[in-house]
Design a protein around this motif. Structure first.
Motif, PDB file in Angstrom:
ATOM      1  N   UNK A 127       0.833  -1.206   0.000  1.00 24.11           N
ATOM      2  CA  UNK A 127       0.000   0.000   0.000  1.00 24.11           C
ATOM      3  C   UNK A 127       0.870   1.261   0.000  1.00 24.11           C
ATOM      4  N   UNK A 128       0.513   2.207  -0.861  1.00 26.15           N
ATOM      5  CA  UNK A 128       1.250   3.460  -0.951  1.00 26.15           C
ATOM      6  C   UNK A 128       2.297   3.471  -2.044  1.00 26.15           C
ATOM      7  N   UNK A 129       2.707   2.310  -2.516  1.00 26.74           N
ATOM      8  CA  UNK A 129       3.738   2.222  -3.558  1.00 26.74           C
ATOM      9  C   UNK A 129       3.052   2.144  -4.910  1.00 26.74           C
ATOM     10  N   UNK A 130       3.402   3.085  -5.779  1.00 26.84           N
ATOM     11  CA  UNK A 130       2.817   3.125  -7.116  1.00 26.84           C
ATOM     12  C   UNK A 130       3.890   2.804  -8.151  1.00 26.84           C
ATOM     13  N   UNK A 131       3.524   2.910  -9.412  1.00 31.01           N
ATOM     14  CA  UNK A 131       4.485   2.672 -10.491  1.00 31.01           C
ATOM     15  C   UNK A 131       5.614   3.691 -10.439  1.00 31.01           C
TER      16      UNK A 131
ATOM     17  N   UNK B 192       5.510   7.854  -0.764  1.00 32.23           N
ATOM     18  CA  UNK B 192       4.888   6.541  -0.619  1.00 32.23           C
ATOM     19  C   UNK B 192       4.486   6.289   0.833  1.00 32.23           C
ATOM     20  N   UNK B 193       5.284   6.800   1.776  1.00 26.59           N
ATOM     21  CA  UNK B 193       4.956   6.642   3.194  1.00 26.59           C
ATOM     22  C   UNK B 193       3.679   7.391   3.538  1.00 26.59           C
ATOM     23  N   UNK B 194       3.492   8.565   2.958  1.00 26.23           N
ATOM     24  CA  UNK B 194       2.249   9.303   3.194  1.00 26.23           C
ATOM     25  C   UNK B 194       1.041   8.503   2.711  1.00 26.23           C
ATOM     26  N   UNK B 195       1.172   7.884   1.545  1.00 32.04           N
ATOM     27  CA  UNK B 195       0.092   7.050   1.028  1.00 32.04           C
ATOM     28  C   UNK B 195      -0.120   5.795   1.851  1.00 32.04           C
ATOM     29  N   UNK B 196       0.965   5.213   2.335  1.00 34.22           N
ATOM     30  CA  UNK B 196       0.859   3.990   3.129  1.00 34.22           C
ATOM     31  C   UNK B 196       0.199   4.263   4.472  1.00 34.22           C
TER      32      UNK B 196
ATOM     33  N   UNK C 274       0.749   0.381   8.849  1.00 33.95           N
ATOM     34  CA  UNK C 274       1.624   1.548   8.818  1.00 33.95           C
ATOM     35  C   UNK C 274       1.032   2.710   9.619  1.00 33.95           C
ATOM     36  N   UNK C 275      -0.292   2.806   9.644  1.00 34.79           N
ATOM     37  CA  UNK C 275      -0.951   3.888  10.386  1.00 34.79           C
ATOM     38  C   UNK C 275      -0.722   3.749  11.891  1.00 34.79           C
TER      39      UNK C 275
ATOM     40  N   UNK D  22       5.695  14.748  13.989  1.00 30.21           N
ATOM     41  CA  UNK D  22       5.012  13.991  12.939  1.00 30.21           C
ATOM     42  C   UNK D  22       5.922  13.731  11.748  1.00 30.21           C
ATOM     43  N   UNK D  23       6.814  14.659  11.455  1.00 32.95           N
ATOM     44  CA  UNK D  23       7.729  14.474  10.328  1.00 32.95           C
ATOM     45  C   UNK D  23       8.712  13.339  10.610  1.00 32.95           C
ATOM     46  N   UNK D  24       9.185  13.232  11.839  1.00 36.64           N
ATOM     47  CA  UNK D  24      10.055  12.132  12.218  1.00 36.64           C
ATOM     48  C   UNK D  24       9.320  10.801  12.066  1.00 36.64           C
ATOM     49  N   UNK D  25       8.048  10.777  12.405  1.00 35.57           N
ATOM     50  CA  UNK D  25       7.258   9.558  12.278  1.00 35.57           C
ATOM     51  C   UNK D  25       7.067   9.169  10.815  1.00 35.57           C
ATOM     52  N   UNK D  26       6.924  10.150   9.926  1.00 31.89           N
ATOM     53  CA  UNK D  26       6.790   9.856   8.495  1.00 31.89           C
ATOM     54  C   UNK D  26       8.077   9.254   7.963  1.00 31.89           C
ATOM     55  N   UNK D  27       9.219   9.783   8.392  1.00 32.99           N
ATOM     56  CA  UNK D  27      10.512   9.238   7.973  1.00 32.99           C
ATOM     57  C   UNK D  27      10.679   7.808   8.492  1.00 32.99           C
TER      58      UNK D  27
END
Length: 116
Positions: free
Chosen positions: A5-9, A65-69, A76-77, A90-95
């Motif tokens: 989830x979150x990974x696209x082409x 991709x992490x934002x989408x995941x 991941x949530x 929150x930015x550290x958590x996204x990384x």
């Protein structure tokens, strides 16, 4: 890779800049992508760890991709909310989610299996 989830082409095409994917350990693949935290210490100076170096194209693609995941997958949530609550950033958590996503992709390529 698109089964995650979150990974696209576009993300999978960006990961072509990381040909070592599936052949390295989780720590070394995170360092190659620039998602591994490095200590920032010198003498008595003791700052927070930060990510640095690596391949910026891969890092930017994994960030998106992490934002989408985070939005698409409960696994991941919950990881994101736990890290954000513990660190206060929150930015550290996204990384952290981006790094986890990279480790999952590394295992998928290594084992040649889809995301479960």
């Amino acid at each position: 890779m698109i089964s995650v989830p979150g990974v696209s082409k576009i993300t999978s095409f960006s990961l072509a800049h990381l040909p070592e994917l599936g052949q390295r350990s989780p720590k070394s693949i995170a360092a190659l992508a620039g998602l591994a935290p490095f200590d920032n210490k010198s003498g008595k100076l003791n700052r927070r760890s930060q990510i640095q170096g690596g391949r910026s194209r891969v890092r930017r693609a994994l960030y998106m991709a992490a934002l989408g995941a985070i939005r698409a997958c409960e696994r991941f949530r919950t990881f994101y909310t736990a890290i954000a609550a513990r660190s206060g950033s929150k930015k550290l958590a996204i990384i952290a989610v981006a790094r986890k996503l990279l480790v999952v992709l590394n295992a998928i390529i290594r084992d040649k299996k889809a995301f479960a």
